[in-house]
Design an enzyme around this catalytic site. Structure first.
Site, PDB file in Angstrom:
ATOM      1  N   LYS A  13       0.872  -1.114  -0.080  1.00 30.31           N
ATOM      2  CA  LYS A  13      -0.176   0.035  -0.019  1.00 30.31           C
ATOM      3  C   LYS A  13       0.788   1.490  -0.028  1.00 30.31           C
ATOM      4  CE  LYS A  13      -1.515   1.730   4.119  1.00 30.31           C
ATOM      5  NZ  LYS A  13      -1.289   3.059   4.286  1.00 30.31           N
ATOM      6  N   ASN A  14       1.823   1.424   0.892  1.00 23.09           N
ATOM      7  CA  ASN A  14       2.685   2.495   1.050  1.00 23.09           C
ATOM      8  C   ASN A  14       3.653   2.810  -0.158  1.00 23.09           C
ATOM      9  OD1 ASN A  14       1.490   3.043   3.164  1.00 23.09           O
ATOM     10  ND2 ASN A  14       3.171   2.526   4.680  1.00 23.09           N
ATOM     11  N   ARG A  28      -3.999  10.711   5.202  1.00 18.41           N
ATOM     12  CA  ARG A  28      -2.629  11.719   5.475  1.00 18.41           C
ATOM     13  C   ARG A  28      -1.979  11.630   4.224  1.00 18.41           C
ATOM     14  NH1 ARG A  28      -1.828  14.523   9.352  1.00 18.41           N
ATOM     15  NH2 ARG A  28       0.391  14.213   8.791  1.00 18.41           N
ATOM     16  N   CYS A  85      -3.231  12.831  13.637  1.00 17.47           N
ATOM     17  CA  CYS A  85      -4.115  11.753  13.729  1.00 17.47           C
ATOM     18  C   CYS A  85      -4.055  10.818  14.712  1.00 17.47           C
ATOM     19  CB  CYS A  85      -3.637  10.650  12.309  1.00 17.47           C
ATOM     20  SG  CYS A  85      -2.188   9.948  12.398  1.00 17.47           S
ATOM     21  N   ARG A  87       1.957  14.293  13.160  1.00 17.33           N
ATOM     22  CA  ARG A  87       2.347  14.097  11.648  1.00 17.33           C
ATOM     23  C   ARG A  87       2.262  15.474  10.905  1.00 17.33           C
ATOM     24  NH1 ARG A  87      -0.054   8.382  10.017  1.00 17.33           N
ATOM     25  NH2 ARG A  87       1.823   8.279   8.994  1.00 17.33           N
ATOM     26  N   PRO A  88       3.184  16.232  11.287  1.00  8.58           N
ATOM     27  CA  PRO A  88       3.255  17.518  10.199  1.00  8.58           C
ATOM     28  C   PRO A  88       3.775  17.101   9.101  1.00  8.58           C
ATOM     29  CG  PRO A  88       5.131  17.380  11.879  1.00  8.58           C
ATOM     30  CD  PRO A  88       4.252  16.089  12.179  1.00  8.58           C
ATOM     31  N   ILE A  89       3.779  18.320   8.149  1.00  6.28           N
ATOM     32  CA  ILE A  89       4.392  18.052   6.607  1.00  6.28           C
ATOM     33  C   ILE A  89       5.374  19.343   6.538  1.00  6.28           C
ATOM     34  CG2 ILE A  89       2.721  16.669   5.578  1.00  6.28           C
ATOM     35  CD1 ILE A  89       1.418  19.130   4.305  1.00  6.28           C
ATOM     36  N   ASP A  90       6.016  19.981   7.722  1.00 14.05           N
ATOM     37  CA  ASP A  90       6.719  21.056   7.497  1.00 14.05           C
ATOM     38  C   ASP A  90       8.008  20.905   6.747  1.00 14.05           C
ATOM     39  OD1 ASP A  90       7.202  19.282  10.005  1.00 14.05           O
ATOM     40  OD2 ASP A  90       8.787  20.580  10.427  1.00 14.05           O
ATOM     41  N   LEU A  91       8.549  19.417   6.682  1.00 10.08           N
ATOM     42  CA  LEU A  91       9.623  19.189   6.012  1.00 10.08           C
ATOM     43  C   LEU A  91       9.660  19.191   4.585  1.00 10.08           C
ATOM     44  CD1 LEU A  91      11.231  16.537   8.274  1.00 10.08           C
ATOM     45  CD2 LEU A  91      11.628  18.977   8.272  1.00 10.08           C
ATOM     46  N   ASP A 108       5.672   0.374  11.978  1.00  7.04           N
ATOM     47  CA  ASP A 108       4.414  -0.048  11.516  1.00  7.04           C
ATOM     48  C   ASP A 108       4.313  -1.589  12.000  1.00  7.04           C
ATOM     49  OD1 ASP A 108       3.342   2.031  10.246  1.00  7.04           O
ATOM     50  OD2 ASP A 108       3.837   1.443   8.414  1.00  7.04           O
ATOM     51  N   ILE A 136       9.493   6.524  16.463  1.00  6.03           N
ATOM     52  CA  ILE A 136       9.077   7.571  15.253  1.00  6.03           C
ATOM     53  C   ILE A 136       7.744   8.345  15.677  1.00  6.03           C
ATOM     54  CG2 ILE A 136       8.436   7.180  12.879  1.00  6.03           C
ATOM     55  CD1 ILE A 136      11.335   6.033  13.580  1.00  6.03           C
ATOM     56  N   ARG A 153      -8.418  -0.180   5.465  1.00  4.72           N
ATOM     57  CA  ARG A 153      -7.571   0.794   4.855  1.00  4.72           C
ATOM     58  C   ARG A 153      -6.381   0.302   4.387  1.00  4.72           C
ATOM     59  NH1 ARG A 153      -5.114   4.766   8.554  1.00  4.72           N
ATOM     60  NH2 ARG A 153      -3.826   4.840   6.785  1.00  4.72           N
TER      61      ARG A 153
END
Ligand code: UD1
Length: 434
Positions: free
Chosen positions: A22-23, A96, A120, A125-129, A309, A331, A401
């Site tokens: 999936k990933n 996300r 979540c 779970r930021p996306i600043d990077l 995971d 993580i 999911r």
């Protein structure tokens, strides 16, 4: 809402097959944005997140065709027209990984509007990077009304150093860099096999990438990309979950259609716990266990370390192992939601900050439990497989999911697991009416 009914006690014996990752599938589908030609992907798992990604791409004007019959794991994507380069909140809030379209949209359309993902269940779970990297490549990004508005007439190659290793961040910026002008060097990249999978697809589309799978990736931007036909790698987390299912039930399971190389950390941990593991083919691993497992400590890390995971699934195993297992989650800050549910089934677990101490073996007893996220659900299924009596798992949509036909696959190797849809919902409605 569907539920699983699981009666514990059966050894799992036989062969179980792993679906596509999936990933890997999610970034590879997003990569189709980078070309006007058709991109055909094989081995796409039929799970909800993929259906969501399809919805996301079609909402932007793409055509996404799913195969039927024997080709039901094939997806053909055409992004010839991207009439609406917007990732809407209604879709982003449910997955996300939708933020993966930011880089490719900017590279292809020169603009993107992507809803900011909220927190979540497992952490902030930021996306600043992602944002920082795109800005370094020349993008202007504004935050307004819960959306990121990104613009760049032409992205430029840049020297990017990730402050923290991020999987989808590496993927997002890689997709931006392939069409940027000049050379991009990315340091401190994620080395996950899913990044390598995406890079292989991008190369098949005409991108020039070196070093994917290592910490430093170099990209020579090209003017355009073309269509490609690509097969997604097997899902290493699904494979690892099945290996634990074999070990926890004292079973004898062949996990087929997997890539054993991607499972090295999980295999070592299972061997230390006393399971017998044999790589019996380039794509198959056999796991056997006697029923006497030994405690062992794990610490989640970026690949090639033990995956976050797989942490919840390992915890289910640790409840059956002799001694104290210390499980450290490095993580995500809040990834122990399965603990309370395992405790309700009789596990002995104490959490202190980011470390859980599991004392085993505990005799687990069946209970009604609640799934809280994708991997937590898998952990509860594993616990229920060895619990005394019949457990009822609620909210298995979390599981849907990311795991394809999970209950059917487990039934095939002897598990007593049934899915029931809406049983209680309809009772409730009838009850109210009565
Ligand atoms: C991906 C996987 C997920 C897996 C995770 C870690 C997909 C679709 N999902 O998630 O299953 O659990 O990798 O292996 O591939 N971070 C920041 N800023 C950012 C990005 C990340 O601080 O801009 C932090 C996160 O909060 C987290 C850490 O970095 O603490 C790792 O997150 P990341 O690797 O980005 O996870 P995802 O890519 O979202």
């Amino acid at each position: 809402m569907d539920k699983f009914f699981i009666r514990g006690g059966n050894r799992l014996v036989g062969t179980i097959r792993v679906s596509g990752a999936k990933n890997s599938a999610l970034p590879c589908m997003a990569a189709a944005i980078l070309t006007e030609d058709e991109v055909t992907l094989e081995n796409i798992p039929q799970v909800w997140d993929i259906a969501t990604e399809r919805r996301l791409l079609t909402s932007m004007g793409a055509e996404v065709e799913l195969g039927h019959g024997s080709a039901d794991h094939r997806t053909a994507i055409s992004c010839r027209s991207l009439s609406d380069p917007v990732a809407k909140y209604e879709i982003v809030k449910t997955m996300r990984a939708s933020s993966l379209v930011l880089g490719p949209l900017l590279a292809r359309a020169g603009m993107a509007r992507v809803a900011m993902p909220g927190g979540c269940a497992i952490g902030g779970r930021p996306i600043d990077l992602h944002i920082k990297g795109l800005e370094k490549m020349g993008a202007t990004i504004l935050q307004e009304h819960g959306y990121l508005e990104a613009r760049a007439e032409k992205l430029r190659g840049a020297h990017l150093v990730f402050d923290k290793i991020t999987v989808t961040g590496t993927e997002d910026l890689l997709m931006a860099a392939v069409l940027a002008e000049g050379e991009t060097v990315m340091e401190n990249c994620a080395r996950e096999p899913e990044v390598t999978d995406l890079a292989a697809l991008l190369c098949a589309m005409g991108a020039r990438i070196e070093g994917a799978g290592s910490a430093v990736i170099k990209v020579h931007g090209v003017a355009s990309l073309h269509g490609a036909h690509y097969r997604i790698n097997p899902d290493r987390i699904e494979a690892g979950t099945f290996l634990i299912a074999g070990a926890i039930t004292a079973g004898d399971l062949v996990v087929a259609d997997c890539n054993p190389e991607h499972l090295a950390a999980v295999i070592t941990v299972l061997q230390n716990a006393g399971a017998l593991i044999d790589i019996i083919a380039p794509d198959a691993v056999r796991v056997r266990a006697s029923g006497q497992l030994t405690a062992g400590d794990i610490s989640t890390e970026e690949y090639p370390g033990f995956p976050t995971d797989m942490q919840a699934q390992y915890m289910a195993l640790a409840t059956q192992a002799e001694g104290v297992s210390l499980i450290k989650e490095n993580i995500f800050e809040n990834r122990f939601m399965h603990v309370q549910e395992l405790v309700r089934m009789g596990a002995n677990i104490k959490v202190d900050g980011r470390t859980a101490a599991v004392r085993g073996p505990s005799k687990l007893s069946a209970a009604a439990v609640m799934c809280s996220d994708l991997r937590a659900s898998a952990s509860l299924v594993l616990a229920a497989l060895v619990a005394d009596g019949e457990s009822i798992l609620d909210r298995v949509y979390h599981m849907d999911r990311g795991y394809e036909r999970f209950e059917e696959k487990l039934q095939g190797v002897g598990a007593q697991i049934q899915r029931m849809g809406n049983v209680f919902a309809s009772n409730e409605v009838e009850g109210t009416a009565g």
